[in-house]
Motif scaffolding. Sequence first.
Motif, PDB file in Angstrom:
ATOM      1  N   ARG A 241       0.854  -1.189   0.000  1.00  0.00           N
ATOM      2  CA  ARG A 241       0.000   0.000   0.000  1.00  0.00           C
ATOM      3  C   ARG A 241       0.892   1.242   0.000  1.00  0.00           C
ATOM      4  O   ARG A 241       1.888   1.303   0.730  1.00  0.00           O
ATOM      5  CB  ARG A 241      -0.923   0.011   1.212  1.00  0.00           C
ATOM      6  N   ASP A 242       0.526   2.226  -0.798  1.00  0.00           N
ATOM      7  CA  ASP A 242       1.296   3.467  -0.909  1.00  0.00           C
ATOM      8  C   ASP A 242       0.351   4.630  -0.646  1.00  0.00           C
ATOM      9  O   ASP A 242      -0.609   4.853  -1.393  1.00  0.00           O
ATOM     10  CB  ASP A 242       1.911   3.560  -2.313  1.00  0.00           C
ATOM     11  N   TYR A 243       0.605   5.384   0.447  1.00  0.00           N
ATOM     12  CA  TYR A 243      -0.282   6.489   0.834  1.00  0.00           C
ATOM     13  C   TYR A 243       0.367   7.855   0.580  1.00  0.00           C
ATOM     14  O   TYR A 243      -0.117   8.876   1.059  1.00  0.00           O
ATOM     15  CB  TYR A 243      -0.635   6.379   2.322  1.00  0.00           C
TER      16      TYR A 243
ATOM     17  N   ASP B 140      -2.125   9.921  -3.963  1.00  0.00           N
ATOM     18  CA  ASP B 140      -3.413   9.233  -3.962  1.00  0.00           C
ATOM     19  C   ASP B 140      -3.187   7.794  -3.514  1.00  0.00           C
ATOM     20  O   ASP B 140      -2.316   7.098  -4.066  1.00  0.00           O
ATOM     21  CB  ASP B 140      -4.021   9.250  -5.368  1.00  0.00           C
ATOM     22  N   PRO B 141      -3.933   7.317  -2.500  1.00  0.00           N
ATOM     23  CA  PRO B 141      -3.707   5.947  -1.992  1.00  0.00           C
ATOM     24  C   PRO B 141      -3.872   4.899  -3.090  1.00  0.00           C
ATOM     25  O   PRO B 141      -4.870   4.887  -3.811  1.00  0.00           O
ATOM     26  CB  PRO B 141      -4.779   5.800  -0.911  1.00  0.00           C
TER      27      PRO B 141
ATOM     28  N   ARG C  10      -4.122  -1.590  10.200  1.00  0.00           N
ATOM     29  CA  ARG C  10      -3.386  -0.334  10.376  1.00  0.00           C
ATOM     30  C   ARG C  10      -2.137  -0.542  11.237  1.00  0.00           C
ATOM     31  O   ARG C  10      -1.057  -0.037  10.929  1.00  0.00           O
ATOM     32  CB  ARG C  10      -4.287   0.731  11.014  1.00  0.00           C
TER      33      ARG C  10
END
Length: 318
Positions: A46-48, A51-52, A290
């Motif tokens: 995941r890359d935040y 834009d996620p 998370r």
Amino acid sequence: MLEGLLTPGAGALYDTMVRTGPLPLDDPRADSPEMRELLDRGFVRRDYRDDPVIAPMEPVRAVDHAILGAQQRLLEQQRQIVAARQQLDMLQAVYRAANGAGGDSAVEVLTDPRRIGSLSLELCLSAREEFLTFTTRHFKRKPDASTVMRLPDAVTDRGVRLRNIYERAALEFDGAKEVVDASVAAGWTMRVAPELPMKMVIADRHSALVPLDPSGMEGAAFIRSPTIVAALRMLFELVWSQAAPVHDPSAPPRHGLTPTQAKVLDLLATGMTDGAIARHLDVSERTVRRHVQGLLEALQADNRVAAVFAATRLGWLG
């Protein structure tokens, strides 16, 4: 593509992402079983930052991590083979003794369930130094906090050390958190192993109780032979050394981790799913994910296997 490392569906999805680029988090494929497999195996992340999105990892890095995971599974299988051979030797000795091959009167076969249950408590009360147990997924009824063995003051005053190894499946049910908390409060130190061959009870170096079948429905062997008890203790210590610790609520934070992150890390090392971890911590799966992401960042790891490997190498896991 990547046969043996990914299922066909996950392999096809990764191939698509390598060719076309990241997927937005609101893409229906972002919450698919194939995507969860890719995340767990370290093929995507995941890359935040903007834009996620979920972005594919560079193939050489992804495959390296997948090979590491496969190697770890092979090592675990080898450990299980060694443990199985040790148990085979022990059971052969029990069989020979129970059937008169050698005349070892220090092994008694029991078939009365009430006698077996009372003997387990008697062994605990007789312990002077240590009481060791295996707990498997074979329950006569689902455990709850009231089933946790608590020692009388006369025993705890002797400083008897209580250690229990749970089979992973024995803790993946609603209410397991309460069982763990009650066990910790009663003085037990606990670890979790992927699998256990049987239930087992050992008191010091003098006595042990093992079932004649995995469920314990066919009876048990009460063992007072020092040689066999020593072999069972070796089996316990071997599994203990490889098992992952169950969180201790009194343990201080480790290396800047919050108490919750430390608990998630301990449970992550057992191989539990997000759902099982969420039930243990009484939080949502989203919260668990998370915290897992935070651990990956803290350990500079791309996936769960690499995170557990890094935590073990840094001494974050007992």
